[in-house]
Design an enzyme around this catalytic site. Structure first.
Site, PDB file in Angstrom:
ATOM      1  N   ASP A   1       0.821  -1.213   0.000  1.00 53.68           N
ATOM      2  CA  ASP A   1       0.000   0.000   0.000  1.00 53.68           C
ATOM      3  C   ASP A   1       0.856   1.265   0.000  1.00 53.68           C
ATOM      4  OD1 ASP A   1       0.920  -0.418   2.590  1.00 53.68           O
ATOM      5  OD2 ASP A   1      -1.054  -0.853   3.421  1.00 53.68           O
TER       6      ASP A   1
ATOM      7  N   ASN B   1      -7.588  -3.881  14.088  1.00 53.52           N
ATOM      8  CA  ASN B   1      -8.971  -4.194  13.687  1.00 53.52           C
ATOM      9  C   ASN B   1      -9.016  -5.348  12.666  1.00 53.52           C
ATOM     10  OD1 ASN B   1      -7.990  -2.988  11.384  1.00 53.52           O
ATOM     11  ND2 ASN B   1      -9.505  -1.344  11.296  1.00 53.52           N
TER      12      ASN B   1
ATOM     13  N   HIS C   1      -7.219  -5.583   9.865  1.00 48.55           N
ATOM     14  CA  HIS C   1      -6.945  -5.255   8.457  1.00 48.55           C
ATOM     15  C   HIS C   1      -5.614  -5.843   7.990  1.00 48.55           C
ATOM     16  CE1 HIS C   1      -4.927  -1.088   9.413  1.00 48.55           C
ATOM     17  NE2 HIS C   1      -3.984  -1.968   9.180  1.00 48.55           N
TER      18      HIS C   1
ATOM     19  N   GLU D   1      -9.627  -2.472   5.111  1.00 49.69           N
ATOM     20  CA  GLU D   1     -10.297  -2.273   6.390  1.00 49.69           C
ATOM     21  C   GLU D   1     -11.501  -3.220   6.508  1.00 49.69           C
ATOM     22  OE1 GLU D   1      -8.733  -0.691   8.467  1.00 49.69           O
ATOM     23  OE2 GLU D   1      -8.400   1.439   8.044  1.00 49.69           O
TER      24      GLU D   1
HETATM   25  C1  GLP Z   1      -0.703  -0.221   8.784  1.00 47.44           C
HETATM   26  C2  GLP Z   1      -0.395  -0.937   7.437  1.00 47.44           C
HETATM   27  C3  GLP Z   1      -0.486  -2.428   7.574  1.00 47.44           C
HETATM   28  C4  GLP Z   1       0.136  -2.836   8.896  1.00 47.44           C
HETATM   29  C5  GLP Z   1      -0.704  -2.363  10.033  1.00 47.44           C
HETATM   30  C6  GLP Z   1      -0.114  -2.620  11.401  1.00 47.44           C
HETATM   31  O1  GLP Z   1      -1.682   0.722   8.734  1.00 47.44           O
HETATM   32  N1  GLP Z   1      -1.174  -0.514   6.319  1.00 47.44           N
HETATM   33  O2  GLP Z   1       0.169  -3.043   6.474  1.00 47.44           O
HETATM   34  O3  GLP Z   1       0.230  -4.247   8.979  1.00 47.44           O
HETATM   35  O4  GLP Z   1      -1.104  -1.031   9.866  1.00 47.44           O
HETATM   36  O5  GLP Z   1       0.962  -1.781  11.676  1.00 47.44           O
HETATM   37  P1  GLP Z   1       1.959  -2.003  12.856  1.00 47.44           P
HETATM   38  O6  GLP Z   1       2.864  -3.105  12.443  1.00 47.44           O
HETATM   39  O7  GLP Z   1       2.675  -0.705  13.016  1.00 47.44           O
HETATM   40  O8  GLP Z   1       1.161  -2.372  14.065  1.00 47.44           O
END
Ligand code: GLP
Length: 269
Positions: A67, A137, A139, A144
């Site tokens: 992304d 959540n 995702h 989402e």
């Molecule tokens: C972000 C990314 C995801 C990631 C998630 C968790 O928003 N788009 O790819 O896995 O949130 O992030 P973190 O590893 O900082 O908890």
């Protein structure tokens, strides 16, 4: 799902790195799907260390990130392009012209950008191994809750929870993006192998729903129950709400015994 139970986040990163290393060592032209967020940073550090020890080369590797924030300059310090440069690309021998993110600016048509990204992935031969984190959540990427399980790369609006979770990474006076281009759930499911890493108590409930809950668009990560080769690397805290821990431990010991015996090179077949 193959659940790999680890003692802590460092251990999880080392376990995850073994899978990436197996792919890069054994496949002539590996295609790696990459993730951002705080979770994979330790994995990238492991990969950089292996590269410095001359045990890993990215020279023939093509990468596709999950992304990118909508309408953000590549050079912006909050862009996922900058994140990847800082945490991986600048430290390994990758040809940066083979690194892709689904960047889309205001003047572009997100539908076309999404379609072109899908075509680029297909032209590279598809993703061999997709690295994933998980949102609190449930995702994956920026898919989402309520995202179509059949979705492809497209523009998504972020939930209030995701914006709040990620706000720790922004300065108080910095504008935080509320939209992002993301691979779809079907795009992710097309990868030959999936490697999801989750660490910390804040992910325990999302992990429980992913592993033990029903397959539901309300927990996008739960779709991984339908993937043929999903490897889920967890530390103790992230795994703490999964039922039947005893079975997980026995199964993991058996898996490790098989890996010790046969290696991981099958990932490149
Ligand atoms: C972000 C990314 C995801 C990631 C998630 C968790 O928003 N788009 O790819 O896995 O949130 O992030 P973190 O590893 O900082 O908890």
């Amino acid at each position: 799902m193959q659940i790999v139970l680890c003692d802590d986040a460092e251990h999880a990163a080392r376990e995850a790195a073994k899978w990436v290393q197996a792919l890069l060592v054994h496949k002539a032209k590996p295609v790696l799907g990459l993730a951002t967020g705080s979770t994979p940073i330790r994995l990238y550090q492991e990969l950089i260390a292996l590269h410095q020890l001359q045990q890993l080369s990215f020279a023939n590797c093509t990468t596709f990130n999950l992304d990118e924030y909508f309408d953000i300059a590549a050079t912006h310090k909050q862009s996922y392009r900058s994140f990847m440069q800082k945490h991986l690309f600048n430290h390994v021998d990758i040809d940066q012209t083979n690194t892709y993110l689904p960047a889309c600016s205001q003047g572009q048509n997100p539908r076309l950008v999404g379609l072109e990204y899908e075509q680029k992935i297909a032209a590279a031969g598809g993703i061999d191994l997709q690295i994933l984190g998980i949102g609190s959540n449930g995702h994956i990427g920026f898919n989402e809750p309520t995202s179509s399980l059949a979705s492809r790369t497209r523009l998504k609006t972020l939930t209030a929870q995701t914006i709040a979770d990620n706000s720790r990474l922004f300065e108080p006076d910095e504008v935080q993006p509320t939209m992002a281009m993301t691979m779809g759930i079907a795009t992710i499911m097309d990868a030959r192998y999936i490697l999801l890493i989750a660490t910390g108590q804040a992910k325990a409930e999302a992990v429980r729903q992913m592993v033990c809950g029903p397959v539901s668009a309300y927990c996008p990560a739960s779709i991984l129950q339908m993937h043929e080769h999903a490897i889920v690397v967890l530390d103790k805290d992230a795994a703490s709400l999964i039922s039947d821990q005893q079975y997980l431990k026995v199964a993991e010991q058996e898996n490790q015994r098989m890996i010790d015996m046969y290696g991981l090179q099958f990932i490149a077949e």
